[in-house]
Enzyme design. Structure first.
Site, mmCIF file in Angstrom:
data_model
loop_
_atom_site.group_PDB
_atom_site.id
_atom_site.type_symbol
_atom_site.label_atom_id
_atom_site.label_comp_id
_atom_site.label_asym_id
_atom_site.label_seq_id
_atom_site.Cartn_x
_atom_site.Cartn_y
_atom_site.Cartn_z
ATOM 1 C CB SER A 23 -8.440 0.636 5.675
ATOM 2 O OG SER A 23 -9.224 1.796 5.750
ATOM 3 C CB SER A 35 -7.975 3.355 2.739
ATOM 4 O OG SER A 35 -7.150 2.820 3.775
ATOM 5 C CE LYS A 83 -3.925 1.933 2.603
ATOM 6 N NZ LYS A 83 -4.822 1.691 3.767
#
Length: 464
Positions: free
Chosen positions: A173, A149, A79
């Site tokens: 997330s 996310s 990420k």
């Protein structure tokens, strides 16, 4: 079967037995990225040349008999909140244009030492402040949201464009996109995995954890991540042993808590049916089902937002003042709202969290794990802003996706999301297992047993 289709565990076994080389595996994953990326947009950047160099190095070590462990030669996505020395950490935001990390984050240093191979940085909802990751498309249906996310990480894993990936979880997330894309997501105990070198959203709620194809894969990644780091003030000193769950499906003696309230309130019929069926399956494997009452439910969402919003605004205080136009509209509005929240509300949220932690400690004396839906609704069409319920309640998509995940962030308990079916439109459904602090071995055992009792899952059918 192509190498990119292998689970992490299967690929690791093949590399160890020298039936598969890291070079072959990495080349296969890079080819898969090239094939699906135009449809999914999971990656901010793809580090193909770096990956090939690392794969060749890993292959030389295999030839020399120096295999570092189960992650040796395994392609990973990160990420884009996670620092890699010399690379941009953009947080999928124009605010970070031109940024370069000076050093590896703690987790990247550990994964590199374990032999994992970076293939790219994955998209996040800007600064992890959202639950949809609008740049990225769902791996099962590109017209629907990826979840967030950590949407890019989840989509990459679901599509075979990474052997595993890392995400962060502040209000779901990791687990939300895992559920929406039909993979496994593990939010570890707060402080178990260090966050040094990871861009913060809300320091008292942030966690780092793996997204994988299977529960066994998650159990292989977690030990490489976990352990104390003095650079993270929240880091726990507790060491973590090998988490690979035992084979078989026997759950005799495990007490599975089934919530009477909250977790099955305002969920779609397809989600409730799939999760209750999965819970019943655990009972057939020997688990004992125990009805439980979730405590302090009226405070959960207020506490989550009361902690997250002011902490996020504090992190962005300077750039919000100097370059507000570089933020996406949805994120800027949330950051501006945080500046208006009274300090007293933040302190009340802190007190409420203390009460919730104490109440959940008592709750987890009644059951070894709590089983519940990960999210109340599957992946919605891109652009949909609200969810309407039969009782007349209308909530934002973000509120719907965070609602069932927030308790684990507020209390810091571990939570494992596993796929348990599909809705009538063919979209994946997730069930989360929540346990005691440092109870990851119990969650992984339960999740693995359920997984082994079900037919093997395939990659998402990405249209190419």
């Amino acid at each position: 079967m192509q190498p990119y289709e292998l689970s992490l565990a299967a690929a690791a076994d093949a590399i160890r037995a020298r039936r598969l080389s890291p070079v072959e595996l990495v080349d296969s994953v890079l080819d898969r990225i090239e094939e699906v990326e135009p449809h999914l947009r999971a990656y901010v950047s793809v580090t193909a040349e770096r990956a090939r160099r690392s794969a060749r190095s890993a292959e030389r070590e295999v030839v020399d008999g120096r295999i570092r462990g189960p992650l040796h030669g395994i392609p990973m996505g990160l990420k884009d909140l996670i620092d890699v020395a010399g690379m941009a950490t953009t947080a999928s935001s124009r605010v970070r244009s031109g940024h370069r990390a000076d050093a590896d984050s703690a987790v990247v240093a550990r994964l590199t030492a374990a032999g994992a191979v970076l293939v790219g940085k994955t998209h996040t909802h800007e600064f992890a402040y959202g639950l949809t990751t609008p740049q990225t498309h769902n791996a099962w249906d590109p017209s629907r949201v990826a979840g967030g996310s950590s949407g890019g990480s989840a989509v990459a894993v679901a599509a075979g464009a990474a052997g595993f990936a890392l995400g962060t979880d502040t209000g779901g997330s990791i687990r939300v996109p895992a559920a929406l894309n039909g993979i496994v997501g593990l939010k570890p105990t707060y402080g178990l995995v260090p966050r040094h070198g990871v861009t913060a959203l809300s320091w008292s709620l942030d966690h780092v954890g793996p997204l994988t194809r299977t529960v066994e894969d998650a159990a292989l990644v977690l030990p490489a991540l976990a352990g104390p780091d003095p650079r993270d003030p929240a880091s726990l000193s507790t060491p973590l042993a090998d988490q690979r769950p035992p084979g078989g499906t026997d759950l005799t003696g495990l007490r599975v808590g089934v919530p009477r309230n909250y977790f099955f309130d305002r969920v779609t019929p397809d989600v409730e049916t799939a999760v209750r069926r999965a819970i019943d399956r655990m009972a057939t494997l020997g688990a004992r089902l125990v009805d439980v009452d979730i405590p302090l439910t009226s405070y959960i969402q207020a506490t989550q937002w009361g902690l997250m919003v002011p902490e996020a605004t504090a992190n962005h205080e300077r750039t919000l003042r100097t370059v507000p136009d570089r933020y996406a509209d949805d994120v800027r509005v949330l950051l501006e709202a945080g500046a208006l929240l009274p300090a007293g509300d933040y302190l009340r949220a802190q007190r409420a969290r203390t009460l919730m932690r104490e109440a959940w400690t008592r709750l987890l004396d009644e059951a070894d794990v709590i089983a519940a839906p990960t999210v109340p609704v599957t992946a919605v069409p891109a652009g949909q802003e609200t969810v309407s319920w039969p009782d007349g309640t209308v909530e934002s998509v973000s509120d719907a996706y965070v609602r069932l995940c927030a308790p684990a962030n507020i209390t810091g308990v571990p939570s494992l999301s596993i796929p348990v079916g599909h809705d009538r439109a063919g979209m994946p459904i997730g069930m989360q297992l929540l346990g005691r602090p440092l109870g990851e071995p119990v969650l992984l055992r339960a999740g693995h047993a359920y997984e082994q009792s079900e037919p093997a899952r395939s990659l998402a059918p990405v249209p190419v």
